[in-house]
Structure formats: structure tokens, C-alpha cells
Design a protein around this motif. Structure first.
Motif, PDB file in Angstrom:
ATOM      1  N   HIS A   1       0.896  -1.311   0.153  1.00  0.00           N
ATOM      2  CA  HIS A   1       0.042  -0.163   0.112  1.00  0.00           C
ATOM      3  C   HIS A   1       0.903   1.234  -0.029  1.00  0.00           C
ATOM      4  N   ALA A   2       1.960   1.330   0.581  1.00  0.00           N
ATOM      5  CA  ALA A   2       2.798   2.289   0.524  1.00  0.00           C
ATOM      6  C   ALA A   2       4.372   1.921   0.220  1.00  0.00           C
ATOM      7  N   PRO A   3       4.657   1.287  -1.052  1.00  0.00           N
ATOM      8  CA  PRO A   3       5.828   0.698  -1.367  1.00  0.00           C
ATOM      9  C   PRO A   3       7.191   1.687  -1.347  1.00  0.00           C
ATOM     10  N   MET A   4       6.846   2.741  -1.665  1.00  0.00           N
ATOM     11  CA  MET A   4       7.764   3.887  -1.749  1.00  0.00           C
ATOM     12  C   MET A   4       8.397   4.183  -0.399  1.00  0.00           C
ATOM     13  N   GLY A   5       7.651   4.408   0.527  1.00  0.00           N
ATOM     14  CA  GLY A   5       8.432   4.592   2.053  1.00  0.00           C
ATOM     15  C   GLY A   5       8.785   3.073   2.336  1.00  0.00           C
ATOM     16  N   ARG A   6       8.247   2.328   2.450  1.00  0.00           N
ATOM     17  CA  ARG A   6       8.708   0.901   3.044  1.00  0.00           C
ATOM     18  C   ARG A   6       9.839   0.514   2.321  1.00  0.00           C
ATOM     19  N   TYR A   7       9.860   0.241   1.137  1.00  0.00           N
ATOM     20  CA  TYR A   7      11.151  -0.254   0.420  1.00  0.00           C
ATOM     21  C   TYR A   7      12.402   0.887   0.475  1.00  0.00           C
ATOM     22  N   ASN A   8      12.043   2.072   0.440  1.00  0.00           N
ATOM     23  CA  ASN A   8      13.135   3.139   0.584  1.00  0.00           C
ATOM     24  C   ASN A   8      13.922   2.949   1.940  1.00  0.00           C
ATOM     25  N   LYS A   9      13.135   2.526   3.171  1.00  0.00           N
ATOM     26  CA  LYS A   9      13.583   2.211   4.403  1.00  0.00           C
ATOM     27  C   LYS A   9      14.312   1.039   4.316  1.00  0.00           C
ATOM     28  N   HIS A  10      13.779  -0.094   3.838  1.00  0.00           N
ATOM     29  CA  HIS A  10      14.723  -1.235   3.639  1.00  0.00           C
ATOM     30  C   HIS A  10      15.903  -1.207   3.016  1.00  0.00           C
ATOM     31  N   PHE A  11      15.817  -0.408   1.610  1.00  0.00           N
ATOM     32  CA  PHE A  11      16.998  -0.574   1.130  1.00  0.00           C
ATOM     33  C   PHE A  11      18.079   0.276   1.791  1.00  0.00           C
ATOM     34  N   LEU A  12      17.807   1.039   2.660  1.00  0.00           N
ATOM     35  CA  LEU A  12      18.787   1.863   3.518  1.00  0.00           C
ATOM     36  C   LEU A  12      19.092   0.877   4.963  1.00  0.00           C
ATOM     37  N   GLY A  13      18.477  -0.092   4.932  1.00  0.00           N
ATOM     38  CA  GLY A  13      18.885  -1.014   6.024  1.00  0.00           C
ATOM     39  C   GLY A  13      18.107  -0.493   7.257  1.00  0.00           C
ATOM     40  N   GLN A  14      17.144   0.048   7.374  1.00  0.00           N
ATOM     41  CA  GLN A  14      16.546   0.608   8.502  1.00  0.00           C
ATOM     42  C   GLN A  14      15.133   0.247   8.784  1.00  0.00           C
TER      43      GLN A  14
END
Length: 665
Positions: free
Chosen positions: A136-149
Motif C-alpha cells: 500500500h505504500a511501497p515507496m516509503g517501506r522499500y526506501n527504508k529497507h534499502f537503507l537497512g533501516q
């Protein structure tokens, strides 16, 4: 777990007409979903006024739709994002912004449901919110995961302008080709290295090279050809969702539950077959193509139109939620206008009413005690109907009245609470035969917890009490994807559920058999059948509304003030005269031959008493009609189909009816 099949492309037939190439899209039943639902004059006026600015949020890996709209939104000059010829605005951002995908992160029902799940199992909050935001909010969720957070929370989403843009341009067009159809449950593989955005143009057979310099310079993404952008597997990452099961104490059991499997339902269908006339991907219906060329970017007058062009309508079936969003634009901070929502609602209604279902009622037999009515339903969609989130349901209504208009039998009506009349206290079983008015055929998925009791708490879902949703054409229990798409609660004795007359699976249909008590009534019967769809049944909300939170209370207020009337998908009626057969000797009229072998029927002996003659088929549909006006004889060519026909001869005081049998020619 079932995996993907080979890459499938939409079946097309290309014909040359006057030197122009015309694209015909293969489809069965109701015709191609209308792609020519262009922006209205009112919408274009709003674009020109600059109303409803899209988000320009940016984070490390993603940019929101407002960063794309300068080139791919409304072009005030009328050069780009318009049809050639025609000059009709078809810009993608203004189609998308009023869709459920464009509003997925602000969807108040989704927000309330996440809050509900967290309140039931508060120790699971971090995992639940992280999983739910992955789609539902992939651009927030995946950005944080890609940054390891990671993990990502609803609290972060509420402050994240980029994530609030929902299922926006970048997360779809950035998907890696090697993950298509393989990853599910919100697990997406996005190509962040080099920042490519894939599209359908620029391939090996495309004579026009891609002009990507502006996109690379201004937004930092490189446009590339990606064959997979037209693959149904592009949708698989979110539209097959398998969740973990917790018991009533909140302990994970190690089991799982298939919340939805729309992609795997498509795999288990004849739509997933490029050699079949019905072969069509998800995009074929939900991003319908037009044959006109379209210049893809504003400001570059040397660009040439490209075709075919995919309209970013994303029309599904959720009319209720679209209306709720439209009525609460300011409270929810939405970028779409009422006019834009009206366009998406109209497209959604068309999808439901023109491309979802065929309904064929018929009178099979009739005695003095009982009318035997069959209602055949055929699914036209490339997945189960209804599909998606388990709240959604559809049902059949049958009403039988006499020649005075009095109701003799009524099954499947709905009341002032928007619920089905006669619905069982917990859940309504599947029926092959309906004999009582408090029985209704409802097509739905009903979840059960570890104790086998009905639940609407997704994390407690352990099994299915019922899944009798209409299967797509070609669906079989032998398919490798059946483990995620099972049919439940349908007795083996229901031999026509997804089976043809020979008992072979894959018909995509069901026949509901109604035994209507007549109690000796021998007159005319008027039979009306309607098929209803409802995405947010009030009964489904009861468990959630027992809890309180800001998200739940906000949605409940909106829910209570939104019309929850189900959507009418189909409405079919016919009149049955089959027991009102009279001796024509008194009238002096003769009908011959009977049976009819060559299709030609003759009525002789017409006189001044005869006012009108009508021919009905076995379903009660009018085939032919005439008024004698002094003629003594009438000859009519009956349809090719063999079967029983009724000839009604009307006089001032009564109707004479003769049954005629037509044999195969």
C-alpha cells in the motif's frame, strides 16, 4: 508454492485497412473493456486550471507522481499525451490519481483494518505494519529497507509525502524482470542499480529509439524497454498475498493463509494461454490499450506518436470505496477531484456490468406445484469473481411474480441495512438448489480461525469455511496453482459448478437451481433475476467496529455516511406462459407444422377476434410479433436454435397459447 508460468502476451489480430494497421484485441463474452473512456471536458478544464497538484515527494530511491506529471500529465499545448489523430487527452497521471492504486496509502478502510489487526495482536505491530505498507505504500517501506533501516510503520507513513503517493509510477515500472511472477506477498524486487524505469517501447522490433536524456537529466531515471511490463506477473507481488496465522492468544502457529490469489487465479485460467483466443494478461483489462498513437512526453516537438498505448485506468470493482474517497477528498488529503473520481467510478461500473459476468435464467420445467428455474452464471473475468480482499461478495436475486404483479417467491433481496435478506447469523452456505426464500446464493470467501469459527481478523485466518467464488474459464483442480486457489464449501454433488454438460472442469460457470412453490397457480409467471456486487458488506465490519482507534473511528464515520448499496451487475427478466396452453379449436386457428423441421411456421384461420400474435422462446424472450390487420395467414421464420417455442394469440378477453417444437435442421 505455485510459481509463475512462461511469459504471456496478449492475443491480437492485425488487419490492414486502407494502409492503416488496426489492432483487434481477442476477448470472449462481453467484448473488450472500453479503453475509449477518455477524459471529459470538465476534467480537462480542471487540468488547465492546475487544480489538485500531485505529490512531488522525493526520497533516496523514489520520486512521487508529481515529478512525472510534467512530461506525462496533461500537456496544455495539446501535443503530448493526446491521441493522434483526434487530439483527445489520455494522460496517465490524471487517470491514475483517482484509482484505488493511486489512493492505496490513504485508503481509510485499509488504515482502519491495519489498526484493527494491531489492536487484536499488539505485540505484532511492527511486523503487521511493515507487511501491509509493502504493497500500500511501497515507496516509503522499500526506501527504508534499502537503507537497512526497516521495518516501516504507519506513523512514519503519515509523515511521508512520497509514501503517501501510494502505488505510484516508479515501484511498478522499476520492477526487475527476473522476479516477475515469482515473488508474492509484498515481496518486490526493484532495480535500483542504474535507476531504470521499464516500459513497452524501444524493443528490438520498435523502429523508434527511446529518447531518454530528459528523464535521466530531470528525474534521475533511465527509460528502458522491458518486455515484462506487459506480463501479468508484474502484478503478482501484491495480488497474491499469503499471511501468517496466529491463534486466539496471538501465538504464531507456523501455518499460513491465502488472503488473496488474484494472480494465481489468472494462472489457473484459459486467459493464461497465449495460444488461446481468450489469452489476455492483467494489463489487457486494467490498462486497456487504444490503437491511436500518443506522443509520450511534452516539450519535445520532434517526438513521434507511439502505439498501442495503455490507458492507466486501473478500473476494478470497488465502487463503494471510490465513492467514499470522492466524498472525503479534503479530510483524506487526496489529489483527485470529484470529477476525476466520477470518471473512475464510471469505468469501474462498466468493468462490472459489461466485462464480468453473463447471466442466463431459464424455465426448465413447470408443474402445478413447482416452477423449476435455472440461473446460469458465467464468469468473464480472468480470475475468480469476486476476487481480491475477502470482504467482497456477490449474489443472485430471484423474484417470481404472477400476472397481477404479486410476489410468489423472492430469494436474495437486500434490505435497508444493505444486507442480504435471510442471511444466516454467521455465514450463508453454498447452494446447488434453492427451495426457500431465506436461502440466497452468495459467492464469497469466508475465513475461519484455528477453532474453525468465522473471523474477519486476517492474522487469525487459518482455513476457509467457504470459497465458492465463480472460477475463471479454464480453472481446474489439477492445475499446479490450485494450492493457492482452492474451492471450499461446494459439495461434490454440485455437478455443474465449474463443469460443463459433460462434467469437464473449466466452464467458469455455475447453475443455481430454484424450485419455486406455486401451490396450484397455473397462470403467467414473471421471472426477474439480478446479480449484485458489494465490496464492503456491513456485517464484515462488525468485528472491526467493536474496537476504537483514530483510524477505525474515522473510517466508521465515513462508512456510516456513504451509500453502501450493492452494484447491480446484471438484470435479466422473462415471462413464462408454459402452463397456459389452450385448445385453439374454439378460436378457429390452426398452427402447422408441429414439430417444425425447416424453421418456418404458419398460422392460418386468423379472424377479427385475433388482435396480436407473439412467439416466445423457452426462456420467455420475445422472438417475433405481428398484428393481423385483416390478414388471414401469418408465416414466420423461427430462429436456428432447436427447442420449444410458445405461440401466444391475443384476443380481447384472453390469451391462447400453443407449444411448438423446433427440430434441428
Amino acid at each position: 508454492m505455485a510459481q509463475r508460468s512462461t511469459l504471456l502476451l496478449r492475443s491480437v489480430v492485425v488487419a490492414s485497412i486502407g494502409g492503416l494497421v488496426t489492432l483487434f484485441v481477442s476477448w470472449s463474452g462481453g467484448g473488450v473493456p472500453s479503453a475509449h473512456a477518455y477524459h471529459s471536458a470538465e476534467e480537462v478544464a480542471e487540468y488547465r486550471a492546475g487544480n489538485g497538484a500531485l505529490s512531488v515527494g522525493i526520497n533516496t530511491y523514489f520520486k512521487a507522481s508529481g515529478n512525472c506529471s510534467g512530461c506525462h500529465g496533461h500537456d496544455p499545448s495539446g501535443f503530448a499525451m493526446t491521441t493522434v489523430p483526434g487530439g483527445v487527452d489520455v494522460n496517465v497521471t490524471d487517470d491514475w490519481r483517482s484509482s484505488m492504486m493511486g489512493n492505496s496509502a490513504r485508503d481509510p478502510f485499509w488504515r482502519a483494518k491495519v489498526s484493527h489487526e494491531v489492536q487484536v495482536n499488539p505485540a505484532h505491530q511492527a511486523a503487521l505494519e511493515d507487511k501491509c505498507t509493502s504493497c500500500h505504500a511501497p515507496m516509503g517501506r522499500y526506501n527504508k529497507h534499502f537503507l537497512g533501516q526497516g521495518p516501516y510503520s504507519i506513523a512514519e507513513l503519515e509523515q511521508d509525502e512520497t509514501a503517501l503517493d501510494g502505488v505510484s509510477c516508479v515501484p511498478c515500472h522499476m520492477q526487475s524482470a527476473d522476479s516477475i511472477g515469482i515473488l508474492h506477498s509484498g515481496n518486490l524486487r526493484l532495480d535500483t542499480l542504474g535507476r531504470p524505469l521499464y516500459g513497452p517501447f524501444g524493443g528490438p522490433d520498435d523502429p523508434q529509439p527511446l529518447f531518454g536524456a530528459p528523464m535521466t537529466a530531470f528525474v534521475g531515471y533511465e527509460p528502458l524497454y522491458g518486455e515484462h511490463i506487459n506480463d501479468g506477473g508484474l502484478c503478482a507481488g501484491c495480488h497474491t498475498l499469503i499471511t501468517e496465522t496466529a491463534d486466539l492468544n496471538g501465538n504464531l502457529t507456523g501455518g499460513t493463509f491465502v488472503e488473496q490469489a488474484t494472480y494465481h487465479e489468472w494462472l489457473n485460467s484459459s486467459f493464461n494461454n497465449k495460444e488461446h483466443i481468450d489469452g489476455i494478461t492483467c494489463q489487457g483489462c486494467h490498462v486497456p490499450r487504444i490503437n491511436e498513437g500518443v506522443v509520450l512526453s511534452a516539450n519535445y516537438l520532434f517526438l513521434q506518436p507511439r502505439a498501442p498505448f495503455g490507458m492507466h485506468h486501473f478500473a476494478g470493482a470497488n465502487v463503494f470505496m471510490l465513492n467514499l474517497l470522492k466524498n472525503h477528498i479534503d479530510e483524506l488529503g487526496l489529489t483527485a477531484t470529484e470529477t476525476q473520481f466520477d470518471s473512475t467510478i464510471a469505468r469501474t461500473n462498466r468493468m462490472l456490468q459489461q466485462n464480468s459476468l453473463l447471466m442466463e435464467p431459464s424455465m426448465v420445467d413447470r408443474t402445478s406445484d413447482t416452477a423449476f428455474v435455472d440461473v446460469k452464471l458465467t464468469n468473464l473475468a480472468g480470475h475468480k469473481f469476486p476476487s481480491g480482499y475477502p470482504a467482497r461478495r456477490a449474489w443472485v436475486e430471484l423474484a417470481v411474480t404472477n400476472d397481477e404483479g404479486d410476489t410468489l417467491f423472492h430469494s436474495g433481496g437486500w434490505d435497508g441495512t444493505y444486507d442480504v435478506v435471510g442471511h444466516d447469523p454467521s455465514w450463508e452456505p453454498h447452494y446447488d438448489m434453492i427451495t426457500q426464500p431465506d436461502q440466497a446464493q452468495i459467492y464469497e470467501q469466508v475465513m475461519a480461525d484455528v477453532n474453525g469459527d468465522r473471523t474477519t481478523v486476517l492474522e487469525r485466518a487459518s482455513s476457509k469455511l467457504k470459497d465458492n467464488r465463480l472460477a475463471p474459464a479454464g480453472f481446474t483442480a489439477a492445475h499446479y496453482a490450485y494450492d493457492t486457489t482452492t474451492v471450499d464449501g461446494v459439495s461434490a454433488s454440485d455437478i455443474d459448478f465449474n463443469r460443463d454438460d459433460l462434467g469437464i472442469e473449466g466452464s467458469g460457470s455455475d447453475v443455481v437451481h430454484y424450485h419455486v412453490p406455486l401451490n396450484g397457480y397455473a397462470g403467467t409467471l414473471n421471472i426477474r433475476t439480478r446479480f449484485w456486487y458489494q465490496s464492503a458488506p456491513p456485517r464484515y465490519m462488525t468485528e472491526m467496529f467493536a474496537y476504537n482507534s483514530t483510524a477505525i473511528d474515522t473510517f466508521k464515520t465515513m462508512f456510516d455516511h456513504t451509500d453502501n448499496s450493492p452494484v447491480l451487475v446484471k438484470d435479466e427478466s422473462f415471462t413464462d406462459l408454459s402452463t397456459a396452453v389452450d385448445d385453439l379449436t374454439e378460436l378457429g386457428v390452426r398452427i402447422y407444422p408441429n414439430p417444425v423441421r425447416d424453421g418456418r411456421l404458419t398460422v392460418v384461420g386468423l379472424n377479427e377476434r385475433v388482435l396480436e400474435l407473439e412467439v416466445y422462446d423457452a426462456r420467455g424472450a420475445l422472438v417475433a410479433r405481428t398484428r393481423p390487420n385483416g390478414q388471414r395467414q401469418w408465416t414466420v421464420d423461427l430462429p436456428q436454435a432447436e427447442g420449444t417455442y410458445l405461440i401466444a394469440i391475443r384476443t380481447e378477453d384472453r390469451v391462447f397459447v400453443e407449444r411448438v417444437v423446433v427440430l434441428a435442421r
